[in-house]
Design a protein around this motif. Structure first.
Motif, PDB file in Angstrom:
ATOM      1  N   SER A   1       0.847  -1.193   0.000  1.00 29.63           N
ATOM      2  CA  SER A   1       0.000   0.000   0.000  1.00 29.63           C
ATOM      3  C   SER A   1       0.881   1.240   0.000  1.00 29.63           C
TER       4      SER A   1
ATOM      5  N   LYS B   1      -8.989  -3.773  -7.155  1.00 31.58           N
ATOM      6  CA  LYS B   1      -9.369  -3.155  -5.893  1.00 31.58           C
ATOM      7  C   LYS B   1      -9.851  -4.220  -4.911  1.00 31.58           C
TER       8      LYS B   1
ATOM      9  N   ASP C   1      -3.348   5.193  -1.265  1.00 31.18           N
ATOM     10  CA  ASP C   1      -4.335   4.127  -1.093  1.00 31.18           C
ATOM     11  C   ASP C   1      -5.215   4.384   0.121  1.00 31.18           C
ATOM     12  N   ASP C   2      -6.432   3.807   0.104  1.00 25.94           N
ATOM     13  CA  ASP C   2      -7.341   3.966   1.245  1.00 25.94           C
ATOM     14  C   ASP C   2      -7.264   2.774   2.189  1.00 25.94           C
TER      15      ASP C   2
END
Length: 337
Positions: free
Chosen positions: A150, A200, A154-155
């Motif tokens: 990540s 995703k 990124d979330d």
């Protein structure tokens, strides 16, 4: 943003108080009342069994063994340092966090996280070995490299991995904290790496941040049982010694991708679920902040939840805890503490 590393302060307390932690048993529970030996420091534990020996691996890639779940012995660290690729991928990282162990395709798969405190520039790597026993002739960890990474944009945060195989034989990796909550990636069953690079992840659980701050969630662990998937996760703050507010919740779903609901129908995507581990009232409870749970279905049919908690009687040292799990009539797990 915070994650559950053994901070320098917690480590110092653990090292300073390690001897006194072994002086007497814990204060509650059929295992926790007698557990002894090298149980401090233990952070982010995973519990497995091979050939009659129980193994606990934890953050820092520490390793402990026991013949009976009650008497624990520290073993030499399985790895001397971070792999070179991991140190380059996450500058400033120093050790391996929150390991996960599972056995399939004839090898143990050890997933682990590499990160720095407060950052979501993180990576999950993989080692494999035919056995956990260093005396076995075929023992030896092989570095399989990067699984997922990540970045700041990124979330999600690529920490706290947990591998699971679903009822259809598909392999999955759950992970995450903060930055959008708990996520799920599908894995290639041949390699243990992502099946679809760049895809995703599926969102499994999150907490809605109140005004002025985050709402912590981390440490996913998925257990298939009786036609459901049970998702365990830890809420609130670890790593603050006796001031830790960590606690563990569980939700279940008919599909591994969710939605995960608590006993009352509350959604883990709304930061809810059913509490399974929480500290007693501060003025009464010795062990604070129980969290980062793992799960073992033993070969005798018994189930256990493993976790760490901070010991008020030992200056807040992170301590190994193991509770048997009983399943009620409605199929919900209850920790016998």
């Amino acid at each position: 943003m915070i994650r559950r590393s053994l901070t320098a302060a917690v480590l110092a307390l653990a090292i300073a108080g390690g001897a006194s932690a072994q002086a007497g048993p814990a204060d509650t529970g059929p295992i926790n009342s007698v557990i002894t030996g090298d149980i401090v420091p233990t952070h982010d534990p995973v519990l497995v069994k091979e050939h009659g020996t129980y193994y606990v691996f934890g953050t820092g890639l520490s390793e402990k063994t026991s013949p009976d779940l009650a008497h624990w012995t520290q073993q030499p660290a399985p790895f001397a340092k971070l792999p070179d690729w991991a140190a380059q991928a996450v500058p400033g990282s120093k050790d391996m966090w929150a390991p996960d162990l599972s056995f399939w395709n004839g090898r143990w798969h050890l997933y682990y996280a590499v990160s720095t405190f407060g950052s979501n520039r993180s990576a999950i790597g993989l080692f494999t070995s035919p056995t956990l026993d260093p005396k076995a002739p075929d023992f030896g960890w092989r570095d399989e490299g990067l699984v997922v990474m990540s970045h700041h944009e990124d979330d999600y945060n690529a920490i706290d991995p947990n591998h699971v195989i679903d009822a259809q034989g598909r392999h999955w990796l759950s992970l995450g904290s903060f930055w959008g909550g708990i996520k799920l990636f599908e894995l290639d069953p041949r390699t243990g790496k992502l099946l679809h690079e760049g895809e995703k992840p599926v969102a499994l659980a999150r907490r809605l941040a109140p005004a002025g701050g985050p709402a912590p969630i981390e440490a996913p662990y998925i257990v298939p049982r009786g036609g459901h998937y049970y998702l365990f996760a830890s809420y609130d703050y670890c790593c603050k010694g006796v001031n830790s507010t960590y606690y563990t919740v569980v939700g279940r779903s008919k599909a591994i991708t969710g939605p995960y609901l608590g006993r009352d129908g509350s959604r883990m995507m709304d930061g809810q679920g059913t509490i399974i581990l929480r500290a007693d009232l501060e003025e009464q409870g010795r062990f604070r902040g129980p969290g980062h749970s793992g799960f073992l279905h033993d070969d005798d049919g018994k189930d256990y939840i493993v976790y760490h908690a901070y010991d008020k009687a030992n200056r807040g040292a992170p301590t190994l805890r193991i509770s048997p799990i009983e399943w009620d009539r409605e199929g919900w797990p209850v920790a016998v503490r």
